[in-house]
Enzyme design. Structure first.
Site: not given
Length: 305
Positions: A47-49
């Protein structure tokens, strides 16, 4: 030199981590691995930050089956902002274009119809897809842009939860390989004003219930109060990554041969899909599939050591 021994505990199973915002998936994984003092752990898709939500983490033997979760369908709740396009298609990137917004709810709903079902999507330059061995995001950070082939994806469901221009909230159910950042940006492009993601939450992965998610803070509190015993009680079974697959049960002699890596003959076994296999006392053995000879061949096996 001898092989370096892995440090940590031999534990098997999975947890559904509720990922925190502004943390990378690998950072969260390493935190959890150290908390459990596990010698082997891996997550099932980054997942993206910016994103929060469900990040399945597998330990030990469960890591053998984690790859199958990469192919699972997923659900998201995403907040987008019209009128601004960013470098990365989300709020972590610099704004590269600002456009006036005069979009009605009716117009938004009409454009959303174009993104349901089987569609093609061009991945962002800020994705982890590799080009000549290099992740695209590394090339993008060098100011490079390369041609990306459209990918086939499926949007099973796309619902408008709220619209208060320039903000809108969507619930998305989609196939593997779907980039929600691109979806929001593409919707904005069709509305002639651009858009980017300001918040993203992965609400589910495959068959897993969101109610079983647990945060790192909650895990830390459990360890402080109950130690490793309390932590280990949070582990879901080894076969959890494939828990929604068809199952077959083997008698003792067939289970023995299967665990030796041999294909076995099982009448009426499913021929068009993978399935999980169990031996006596419902012991999980691994996953298999029917080979060209009509026998059930192992695809992934648990360790018998």
């Amino acid at each position: 030199m001898g092989r370096r021994r892995k440090s940590g505990r031999n534990i098997d199973g999975m947890i559904l981590l509720n990922k925190s915002i502004n943390k990378t998936s690998n950072f969260e994984l390493q935190q959890v691995r150290r908390l459990f003092n596990a010698n082997k752990a891996g997550h099932t898709g980054s997942l993206d930050p910016l994103a929060t939500g469900m990040l399945p983490i597998c330990f030990g033997e469960s890591t053998k089956f984690s790859q199958f979760l990469l192919d699972a369908d997923k659900g998201y709740r995403v907040t987008g902002k019209l009128g601004e396009k960013t470098e990365t298609s989300d709020a972590d990137g610099e704004i590269i274009q600002t456009l006036p917004v005069s979009v009605t709810k009716k117009q938004l709903l009409k454009v959303m119809e174009n993104f349901r079902g089987d569609i093609k999507q061009i991945p962002s330059m800020y994705s982890a897809i590799k080009h000549n061995g290099q992740p695209l995001y590394k090339l993008a950070r060098q100011g490079l842009t390369v041609e990306r082939a459209p990918r086939d994806i499926t949007i099973y469901d796309l619902k408008l939860i709220s619209f208060d221009s320039p903000w809108f909230v969507l619930d998305v159910e989609c196939s593997k390989g779907t980039y929600i950042r691109n979806l929001v940006e593409d919707i904005g492009d069709q509305l002639n004003c651009g858009a980017h993601v300001t918040a993203l939450d992965r609400t589910w992965v495959g068959p897993f219930d969101p109610e079983n998610m647990i945060s790192f803070e909650e895990l830390s509190a459990i360890k402080e109060e109950q130690g490793f015993t309390g932590l280990d009680e949070q582990l879901l079974p080894v076969d959890t990554p494939v828990a929604d697959w068809p199952e077959l049960h083997l008698r003792d002699d067939l289970a023995h041969y299967f665990l030796q890596g041999q294909a076995i003959l099982i009448p009426n076994a499913p021929t068009d899909e993978l399935f999980r296999l169990y031996g006596p006392n419902d012991k999980f053995l691994g996953v298999g599939e029917v080979d060209d000879d009509g026998k059930v061949a192992p695809r992934r096996l648990i360790s018998t050591e």
